[in-house]
Structures are given as structure tokens and as C-alpha cells.
Design a protein around this motif. Structure first.
Motif, short mmCIF file in Angstrom:
data_model
loop_
_atom_site.label_atom_id
_atom_site.label_comp_id
_atom_site.label_asym_id
_atom_site.label_seq_id
_atom_site.Cartn_x
_atom_site.Cartn_y
_atom_site.Cartn_z
N PRO A 58 0.84 -1.23 0.05
CA PRO A 58 -0.01 0.11 -0.02
C PRO A 58 0.88 1.38 0.02
O PRO A 58 0.34 2.33 -0.37
CB PRO A 58 -0.84 -0.19 1.25
N HIS A 59 2.10 1.20 0.49
CA HIS A 59 3.05 2.41 0.34
C HIS A 59 3.05 2.95 -1.17
O HIS A 59 3.40 3.93 -1.28
CB HIS A 59 4.48 1.96 0.80
N SER A 60 3.00 1.98 -2.18
CA SER A 60 3.25 2.50 -3.33
C SER A 60 2.07 2.32 -4.40
O SER A 60 2.27 2.68 -5.41
CB SER A 60 4.53 1.84 -4.01
N LEU A 83 -0.43 8.10 5.63
CA LEU A 83 0.91 7.71 5.74
C LEU A 83 1.17 6.23 5.12
O LEU A 83 2.05 6.25 4.66
CB LEU A 83 1.12 7.72 7.25
N LEU A 84 0.15 5.47 5.15
CA LEU A 84 0.24 4.12 4.38
C LEU A 84 -0.16 4.09 3.05
O LEU A 84 0.37 3.40 2.46
CB LEU A 84 -0.80 3.10 5.33
N GLU A 85 -1.03 5.00 2.86
CA GLU A 85 -1.77 4.96 1.48
C GLU A 85 -1.76 6.21 0.78
O GLU A 85 -3.03 6.73 0.41
CB GLU A 85 -3.32 4.19 1.66
N PRO A 149 2.30 3.68 10.53
CA PRO A 149 1.03 3.41 10.12
C PRO A 149 0.51 1.93 10.10
O PRO A 149 -0.47 1.56 9.52
CB PRO A 149 0.81 3.92 8.76
N HIS A 150 1.50 0.94 10.60
CA HIS A 150 1.01 -0.33 10.49
C HIS A 150 0.17 -0.95 11.66
O HIS A 150 0.47 -1.77 12.34
CB HIS A 150 2.30 -1.23 10.45
N TYR A 151 -0.66 -0.07 12.09
CA TYR A 151 -1.34 -0.14 13.33
C TYR A 151 -2.24 -1.23 13.56
O TYR A 151 -2.91 -1.63 14.70
CB TYR A 151 -2.07 1.16 13.81
N PHE A 213 12.07 -7.31 7.51
CA PHE A 213 12.46 -6.92 6.09
C PHE A 213 12.19 -5.19 6.08
O PHE A 213 12.90 -4.57 5.83
CB PHE A 213 11.57 -7.68 5.02
N HIS A 214 10.79 -4.87 6.38
CA HIS A 214 10.68 -3.32 6.65
C HIS A 214 10.03 -3.32 7.77
O HIS A 214 9.36 -4.34 8.49
CB HIS A 214 9.94 -2.87 5.57
N ASP A 215 10.20 -2.08 8.34
CA ASP A 215 9.78 -1.77 9.78
C ASP A 215 8.06 -1.85 9.99
O ASP A 215 7.63 -0.71 10.10
CB ASP A 215 10.41 -0.69 10.47
N ALA A 216 7.46 -2.81 9.86
CA ALA A 216 5.97 -2.91 9.74
C ALA A 216 5.22 -3.66 11.03
O ALA A 216 4.22 -3.79 11.09
CB ALA A 216 5.31 -3.65 8.51
N TYR A 217 6.10 -4.16 12.02
CA TYR A 217 5.79 -4.94 13.01
C TYR A 217 5.82 -4.57 14.41
O TYR A 217 5.51 -5.19 15.04
CB TYR A 217 6.42 -6.50 12.84
N ALA A 234 13.97 0.65 4.51
CA ALA A 234 13.24 1.54 4.80
C ALA A 234 11.65 1.53 4.04
O ALA A 234 11.70 0.89 3.21
CB ALA A 234 13.78 2.92 4.63
N ASP A 235 10.80 1.88 5.13
CA ASP A 235 9.60 1.92 4.30
C ASP A 235 9.20 2.75 2.76
O ASP A 235 9.76 3.58 2.81
CB ASP A 235 8.30 2.75 5.31
N GLY A 236 8.77 1.81 2.12
CA GLY A 236 8.40 2.29 0.90
C GLY A 236 9.84 2.40 0.02
O GLY A 236 9.64 2.80 -1.30
#
Ligand SMILES: [Zn+2]
Length: 319
Positions: A58-60, A83-85, A149-151, A213-217, A234-236
Motif C-alpha cells: 500500500p506504500h506504493s 501515511l500508509l496509502e 501506520p501499520h497499526y 524486512f521492513h519496519d512494519a511490525y 526503509a518503508d517504501g
């Protein structure tokens, strides 16, 4: 008569589908985990539409014409926020639809500050971001994101979102308000059980080092006492720089990292470059449930799948 109903709908933002009463709004939800929660709240009343079906990051992900058409017909839109989308955010500001709820704004959400990610290494435990972020602001000082934003990966936030969705739906569709409320209470109990179950499964993993892999967790990690050392990208962003890779390699050696996670959405070659020679278990984490069938069970399956991925990777026999 038919004409009059259609004309009215141009103004009210409702669209009639077979099986829907005229008052019932079309509900569109951006990503799979949020769509799953909405499907649970709407059980027995209707089915929400999923905007991003492919499970792409969803970042891209940008909006296709069919997705823009879906939005223009929607009476209610639930999404994760700009922030996420970011691309969806642009489309939503341009349209005049019914009720749009960016779910991080729901009252009671726990939002965490983003972790600094320049070198790939997270700050020492306890993680930075103890301070909660007030919902409502998306950019903090210096234009940085105000929260991670991965809340949705905290089941307590899922409970908050389910209650908020039920409220919005009850406002837009009063005849079914009772059903939405009942469903949201049932979902809330199921989410409490899920949290207890995961806490028990993940308790033995506390303190074991790994890289994501990316800071989503961090919502999942903080809720269940897991301790990542850093993130590869990094995100995105698609590619880590040379400095970041050498820093991560140092981290893998010095902290004896035995488990590194990848994600279905991202290319595996970066991970191979990083873990090619080291004796490391590679796990997969899927924060969107992209391999799962969309629907009300997806959120629960995705969270359990994630828990089992952590167990498999962190409890694997050390090579
Ligand atoms: Zn992400």
C-alpha cells in the motif's frame, strides 16, 4: 420510479446492488486486514468491497480506474490514512463521497512513533516510541511521519477499529444499527481471545534477536514482547544502501542473529545478498494477509500465520 431512485442516488452517494436495501451504503475498504474487520462487523447485513485486491504494497499502490469508480460509488470508505496509502489519500481528497474514516483517527487507537531507520538498526530496547501519539496529526516535526501506520497489527487496535466501524455504519444505515453493534461486540470478544492465544504462543520467544524486512511490525512486537534488532529496507524504498547493508551484516554477526524475515511483496534478492553466507533461517511475514482469501476470517488467520512464522524462525534449530 427507477429513474427517481437513480437520480436520488447521484446525490446521496449510495449505489444499489442486488440484495441491498436502498438505505444501505456501499462500503469500500482499502486493504485486506481492515476489509476483514469490516466484513465481520457487516456479517449478515452485506459484504464490504475491497479496494486493493492484489495485496500489493500500500506504500506504493496507485489507484486504477476501476478502483476510482468503486470509490465514487461508495457511501462509506474505511482506509488506513495517508501515511500508509498516499495515493489513495489523493484520490479521496478529490472526491465527494459519503463517510470517509481513516481508521487511525478512531478514538482509543494506540499509535506508536516511527522508529529511526537510517542505519537499519532499531534503538535499544525498550523501543523508542513509548510516548503515544495523539490521533489527528499525520506529520510530526520536520515533516516526518508522526506515527507508524501499520497499526492494525495490534489486536487491541483491531478492537477499537471494529467499534468505530460499527458506529459509522450505524449512522449511515440506521435500520441495521443493532446488527452492526452485535457483530462488533462478538468480534471484540474474538479479538480478545486471539490476543490471549498469541500471547501464550509467543511468550517463549521473548528477547530472541532477528531482523525484519521492513519496519512494519512494532505494534505486533510490542504487544507480544518480541525484540527485533533492525529492518533491512526503509518503508517504501526498494533497495538498502551500502552503508545500511554493511551495518546490518555487522549486526547479524555481533548479535548472533539467526532469523531474518522477508515479505511476499518485496524482492528476495536483497535478502539473499544479506544472508547468503550466514547460517540464518529465513522466515516470511505477511502484514497484509496477501496469500489469504479476503473475508472476515482473514484478520485472524493473518495474525495466527504471523505468530507461527515468528515461532518457526525464532525457535528453529540453530544451524
Ligand atoms: Zn509498510
Amino acid at each position: 420510479m427507477r429513474f427517481r431512485v437513480l437520480t436520488a442516488c447521484l446525490f446521496c452517494g449510495f449505489f444499489l446492488l442486488p440484495g441491498q436495501s436502498p438505505a444501505q451504503p456501499l462500503v469500500a475498504v482499502s486493504i485486506r486486514p481492515l476489509h476483514s474487520l469490516a466484513a465481520g462487523v457487516m456479517e449478515g447485513v452485506g459484504d464490504p468491497e475491497l479496494i486493493f485486491k492484489s495485496g500489493a504494497s500500500p506504500h506504493s499502490a496507485s489507484l486504477r480506474p476501476s478502483q476510482a469508480r468503486l470509490l465514487s460509488r461508495a457511501g462509506v470508505v474505511f482506509w488506513a490514512g495517508a501515511l500508509l496509502e498516499p495515493h489513495l489519500g489523493k484520490a479521496l481528497t478529490a472526491m465527494e463521497t459519503g463517510h470517509i474514516l481513516a481508521l487511525h483517527r478512531a478514538a482509543g487507537m494506540v499509535l506508536l512513533r516511527p522508529r529511526p531507520a537510517g542505519t537499519g538498526e532499531f534503538p535499544p530496547f525498550p523501543l523508542q516510541g513509548r510516548g503515544k501519539v495523539e490521533p489527528g496529526t499525520e506529520t510530526g516535526s520536520g515533516g516526518r511521519a508522526a506515527f507508524d501506520p501499520h497499526y492494525w497489527l495490534d489486536p487491541r487496535n483491531a478492537r477499537v477499529m471494529v467499534a468505530a466501524m460499527a458506529k459509522v455504519l450505524a449512522l449511515r444505515d440506521p435500520p441495521n444499527a443493532g446488527a452492526y453493534r452485535k457483530n462488533s461486540l462478538r468480534m471484540g470478544k474474538a479479538l480478545e481471545r486471539l490476543e490471549r492465544e498469541l500471547a501464550a504462543r509467543l511468550a517463549p520467544l521473548a528477547g530472541r534477536p532477528y531482523l525484519v524486512f521492513h519496519d512494519a511490525y512494532q505494534y505486533f512486537e510490542r504487544r507480544f514482547g518480541l525484540r527485533p534488532l533492525g529492518a533491512i529496507v526503509a518503508d517504501g524504498l526498494g533497495q538498502p544502501g551500502v552503508r545500511r547493508i554493511s551495518n546490518l551484516l555487522r549486526l547479524i554477526r555481533s548479535r548472533r542473529v539467526k532469523c531474518v524475515f522477508t515479505e511476499p511483496q518485496f524482492p528476495a534478492r536483497i535478502l539473499r545478498a544479506l544472508t547468503g553466507e550466514a547460517a540464518i533461517v529465513r522466515g516470511v511475514l505477511d502484514p497484509l494477509g496477501s496469500s489469504l482469501k479476503p473475508g472476515k476470517a482473514l484478520y485472524f488467520r493473518m495474525m495466527r500465520q504471523m505468530g507461527e512464522s515468528f515461532r518457526r524462525c525464532l525457535m528453529a534449530e540453530r544451524p
